[in-house]
Design a protein around this motif. Structure first.
Motif, PDB file in Angstrom:
ATOM      1  N   VAL A 269      -3.086  22.292   2.592  1.00  0.00           N
ATOM      2  CA  VAL A 269      -2.835  20.933   2.197  1.00  0.00           C
ATOM      3  C   VAL A 269      -1.234  21.141   1.987  1.00  0.00           C
ATOM      4  O   VAL A 269      -0.581  22.103   1.547  1.00  0.00           O
ATOM      5  N   ASP A 270      -0.617  19.953   2.460  1.00  0.00           N
ATOM      6  CA  ASP A 270       1.009  19.469   2.632  1.00  0.00           C
ATOM      7  C   ASP A 270       0.903  18.206   2.627  1.00  0.00           C
ATOM      8  O   ASP A 270       1.098  17.643   3.736  1.00  0.00           O
ATOM      9  N   LEU A 271       1.026  17.477   1.377  1.00  0.00           N
ATOM     10  CA  LEU A 271       1.041  16.107   1.338  1.00  0.00           C
ATOM     11  C   LEU A 271       2.338  15.715   0.390  1.00  0.00           C
ATOM     12  O   LEU A 271       2.872  16.780  -0.347  1.00  0.00           O
ATOM     13  N   TRP A 272       2.905  14.545   0.694  1.00  0.00           N
ATOM     14  CA  TRP A 272       3.860  13.898   0.017  1.00  0.00           C
ATOM     15  C   TRP A 272       3.823  12.495  -0.191  1.00  0.00           C
ATOM     16  O   TRP A 272       3.168  11.837   0.921  1.00  0.00           O
TER      17      TRP A 272
ATOM     18  N   MET B 141       0.742  -1.362  -0.008  1.00  0.00           N
ATOM     19  CA  MET B 141      -0.004  -0.081  -0.043  1.00  0.00           C
ATOM     20  C   MET B 141       0.997   1.245   0.022  1.00  0.00           C
ATOM     21  O   MET B 141       2.010   1.343   0.770  1.00  0.00           O
ATOM     22  N   THR B 142       0.630   2.145  -0.903  1.00  0.00           N
ATOM     23  CA  THR B 142       1.375   3.321  -1.093  1.00  0.00           C
ATOM     24  C   THR B 142       1.195   4.414   0.433  1.00  0.00           C
ATOM     25  O   THR B 142       0.007   4.723   0.582  1.00  0.00           O
ATOM     26  N   LYS B 143       2.354   4.929   1.049  1.00  0.00           N
ATOM     27  CA  LYS B 143       2.085   5.675   2.137  1.00  0.00           C
ATOM     28  C   LYS B 143       2.085   6.991   1.614  1.00  0.00           C
ATOM     29  O   LYS B 143       2.772   7.594   0.945  1.00  0.00           O
ATOM     30  N   ILE B 144       1.006   7.760   2.192  1.00  0.00           N
ATOM     31  CA  ILE B 144       0.793   9.328   2.136  1.00  0.00           C
ATOM     32  C   ILE B 144       1.109   9.761   3.327  1.00  0.00           C
ATOM     33  O   ILE B 144       0.518   9.440   4.342  1.00  0.00           O
ATOM     34  N   TYR B 145       2.032  10.939   3.300  1.00  0.00           N
ATOM     35  CA  TYR B 145       2.222  11.635   4.481  1.00  0.00           C
ATOM     36  C   TYR B 145       1.877  13.064   4.578  1.00  0.00           C
ATOM     37  O   TYR B 145       1.626  13.643   3.288  1.00  0.00           O
ATOM     38  N   GLY B 146       1.847  13.653   5.372  1.00  0.00           N
ATOM     39  CA  GLY B 146       1.395  15.148   5.653  1.00  0.00           C
ATOM     40  C   GLY B 146       0.163  15.330   6.215  1.00  0.00           C
ATOM     41  O   GLY B 146      -0.486  14.413   6.772  1.00  0.00           O
ATOM     42  N   THR B 147      -0.461  16.502   6.127  1.00  0.00           N
ATOM     43  CA  THR B 147      -1.505  17.045   6.574  1.00  0.00           C
ATOM     44  C   THR B 147      -2.379  17.800   5.569  1.00  0.00           C
ATOM     45  O   THR B 147      -2.078  18.522   4.623  1.00  0.00           O
ATOM     46  N   VAL B 148      -3.665  17.534   5.790  1.00  0.00           N
ATOM     47  CA  VAL B 148      -4.842  18.551   5.256  1.00  0.00           C
ATOM     48  C   VAL B 148      -5.637  19.034   6.320  1.00  0.00           C
ATOM     49  O   VAL B 148      -5.778  18.756   7.391  1.00  0.00           O
ATOM     50  N   SER B 149      -6.243  20.309   5.995  1.00  0.00           N
ATOM     51  CA  SER B 149      -7.069  20.922   6.995  1.00  0.00           C
ATOM     52  C   SER B 149      -8.233  20.333   6.903  1.00  0.00           C
ATOM     53  O   SER B 149      -8.690  19.723   5.853  1.00  0.00           O
ATOM     54  N   ALA B 150      -9.304  20.694   7.819  1.00  0.00           N
ATOM     55  CA  ALA B 150     -10.541  20.213   7.989  1.00  0.00           C
ATOM     56  C   ALA B 150     -11.374  20.343   6.608  1.00  0.00           C
ATOM     57  O   ALA B 150     -11.237  21.804   6.291  1.00  0.00           O
ATOM     58  N   GLY B 151     -12.073  19.453   6.018  1.00  0.00           N
ATOM     59  CA  GLY B 151     -12.835  19.980   4.864  1.00  0.00           C
ATOM     60  C   GLY B 151     -11.937  19.458   3.360  1.00  0.00           C
ATOM     61  O   GLY B 151     -12.701  19.677   2.428  1.00  0.00           O
ATOM     62  N   PHE B 152     -10.671  19.356   3.760  1.00  0.00           N
ATOM     63  CA  PHE B 152      -9.880  19.021   2.523  1.00  0.00           C
ATOM     64  C   PHE B 152      -9.576  17.494   2.315  1.00  0.00           C
ATOM     65  O   PHE B 152      -8.679  17.025   1.605  1.00  0.00           O
ATOM     66  N   GLU B 153     -10.232  16.609   3.115  1.00  0.00           N
ATOM     67  CA  GLU B 153     -10.007  15.189   2.904  1.00  0.00           C
ATOM     68  C   GLU B 153      -9.957  14.568   1.687  1.00  0.00           C
ATOM     69  O   GLU B 153      -9.196  13.581   1.429  1.00  0.00           O
TER      70      GLU B 153
ATOM     71  N   GLN C 151       4.623  15.610  -4.425  1.00  0.00           N
ATOM     72  CA  GLN C 151       4.319  16.552  -3.420  1.00  0.00           C
ATOM     73  C   GLN C 151       3.283  17.363  -3.891  1.00  0.00           C
ATOM     74  O   GLN C 151       3.172  17.794  -5.164  1.00  0.00           O
ATOM     75  N   LEU C 152       2.233  17.958  -2.829  1.00  0.00           N
ATOM     76  CA  LEU C 152       1.030  18.808  -3.237  1.00  0.00           C
ATOM     77  C   LEU C 152       0.967  19.803  -2.361  1.00  0.00           C
ATOM     78  O   LEU C 152       0.913  19.205  -0.930  1.00  0.00           O
ATOM     79  N   ALA C 153       1.010  21.066  -2.363  1.00  0.00           N
ATOM     80  CA  ALA C 153       0.529  21.952  -1.286  1.00  0.00           C
ATOM     81  C   ALA C 153      -0.370  23.101  -1.945  1.00  0.00           C
ATOM     82  O   ALA C 153      -0.187  23.151  -3.025  1.00  0.00           O
ATOM     83  N   VAL C 154      -1.302  23.511  -1.069  1.00  0.00           N
ATOM     84  CA  VAL C 154      -2.383  24.308  -1.483  1.00  0.00           C
ATOM     85  C   VAL C 154      -2.383  25.250  -0.249  1.00  0.00           C
ATOM     86  O   VAL C 154      -2.482  24.809   0.945  1.00  0.00           O
ATOM     87  N   TYR C 155      -2.569  26.528  -0.854  1.00  0.00           N
ATOM     88  CA  TYR C 155      -2.946  27.816   0.261  1.00  0.00           C
ATOM     89  C   TYR C 155      -4.408  28.160  -0.037  1.00  0.00           C
ATOM     90  O   TYR C 155      -4.609  28.028  -1.410  1.00  0.00           O
ATOM     91  N   LEU C 156      -5.203  28.548   0.942  1.00  0.00           N
ATOM     92  CA  LEU C 156      -6.554  29.284   0.539  1.00  0.00           C
ATOM     93  C   LEU C 156      -6.448  30.516   1.421  1.00  0.00           C
ATOM     94  O   LEU C 156      -6.221  30.616   2.549  1.00  0.00           O
TER      95      LEU C 156
END
Length: 381
Positions: free
Chosen positions: A43-46, A1-13, A32-37
């Motif tokens: 969003v801060d994932l890798w 299973m591919t592992k995903i690391y990092g965090t997302v804010s509530a609502g960005f699941e 990597q994926l990063a998003v600002y609102l």
């Protein structure tokens, strides 16, 4: 299973779910994926072996986003005038019928100065000053201003020389002083040697993908071939190019950016949003000028329709859910980054391995971007 690391804010699941799906669909994907609102990171994932949120990737033409942001800031300051001729800043540029070309047309990829006969060496492609010197006296490949086409390896050098003549500073220096350093961005035009241990080398296409790419490669003497330096001997190999220390050190403003998704998204967030009490880098008038279309119809190099705003790539062409004024730039490895003033989103996706068939941003962006926008719509203040 591919592992995903990092965090997302509530609502960005949902964004995390789509990111995991992209990783599962492509074995060995390092991304990597990063998003600002509205200036806040949501969003801060890798994912991927050897990849962390801090890893630095070769981001190729993502550099052009930084280059055009610097140009926009200098226009905003009144240092550069969009409707002044390039030759008024850089007299040597007037040779071979280019004397009437304006800075506006140059930024809009309308100069016709996409490359040279016999191509460029890697040393030239790595050094914007060498590129500019070689291009100044060249004859354009179409009548300047009569059409537009992606100046893939050279637009940063051409705009950069105008900036150097006008300010006495290189584009890279202005970017460092005005944008990167004040915000502490992990997105570089010129990677300091001390940061080299964080650089994760580009992985090339798989053998079957390379065979397909070579079978469908444009003719070296076509406009596409010239723009992508396929007329050089040997043709430029993008993997080798990015994995060359001299390229990373000099940070050519068309093709040599290095960074991570956090830094790249942070740059676009700073362009449109207040961050830590700092006002947006671009005021409404400048933003409006640089985010309206300047050319319509097909790009003479890529064939993409309605490709550009002013310097920046038009994002709504690729991602129709975005606002018409969404602006940004892709990178050859499959990276994608932009700001969408309408939604308040700043987005950056990076990859370690080349995407095959991405067409200016890896295909998974077409699922990630709508997921981000759906989450952002529910999270608006």
């Amino acid at each position: 299973m591919t592992k995903i690391y990092g965090t997302v804010s509530a609502g960005f699941e949902e964004v995390r779910t789509e990111f995991a799906a992209a990783a599962a669909a492509e074995a060995g994907l390092g991304a990597q994926l990063a998003v600002y609102l509205y200036g806040r990171q949501v969003v801060d994932l890798w994912t991927g072996d050897g990849v962390t949120g801090d890893s630095l990737h070769a981001l190729y033409s993502s550099a052009k986003g930084a280059a055009h942001l610097v140009a926009a800031l200098l226009v905003q300051d009144g240092v550069l005038k969009l409707d002044a001729t390039v030759a008024s800043y850089w007299p040597e540029f007037a040779a071979e019928g280019k004397g009437d070309l304006t800075l506006r047309d140059l930024l809009a990829h309308r100069a016709g100065l996409i490359g040279v006969e016999g191509g460029f060496s890697t040393a030239e492609l790595a050094d914007d000053r060498l590129l500019a010197a070689r291009l100044a006296g060249r004859r354009p490949h179409w009548r300047p201003g009569a059409g537009y086409g992606y100046h893939a390896f050279v637009i940063g050098a051409l705009v950069g020389e105008v900036i150097r003549r006008a300010t006495g500073r290189t584009l890279q220096q202005v970017y460092e002083e005005r944008v990167r350093a004040p915000y502490g961005l992990d997105f570089y035009l010129g990677l300091p040697e001390a940061l080299e241990p964080r650089y994760v080398a580009v992985q090339p296409l798989l053998p079957h993908e390379r065979a397909m790419a070579e079978a469908n490669a444009p003719a070296p003497d076509s406009l596409t071939g010239i723009a992508f330096n396929l007329n050089a001997t040997p043709p430029t190999d993008l993997t080798d190019f990015a994995n060359t220390r001299a390229v990373r050190a000099l940070g050519p403003a068309s093709s040599g950016s290095v960074g991570n998704a956090r830094g790249l998204a942070g740059m676009y967030a700073a362009a449109i949003s207040e961050i830590d009490g700092r006002p947006p880098l671009l005021d409404p008038g400048t933003l409006a000028e640089f985010t309206r279309p300047h050319s319509t119809g097909p790009d003479l190099v890529t064939g993409e329709r309605d490709h550009f705003l002013l310097g920046f790539e038009a994002q709504a062409v690729r991602y129709p859910d975005l606002g018409a004024d969404a602006f940004g730039h892709s990178g050859a490895v499959g990276a994608q980054s932009f700001a969408d003033p309408r939604s308040g989103i700043a987005y950056a996706y990076t990859r370690r391995r080349f995407s095959f068939g991405g067409g200016g941003g890896a295909p998974e962006n077409r699922r990630l971007v709508p997921a981000v926008l759906r989450a952002a719509a529910d999270a608006r203040p």
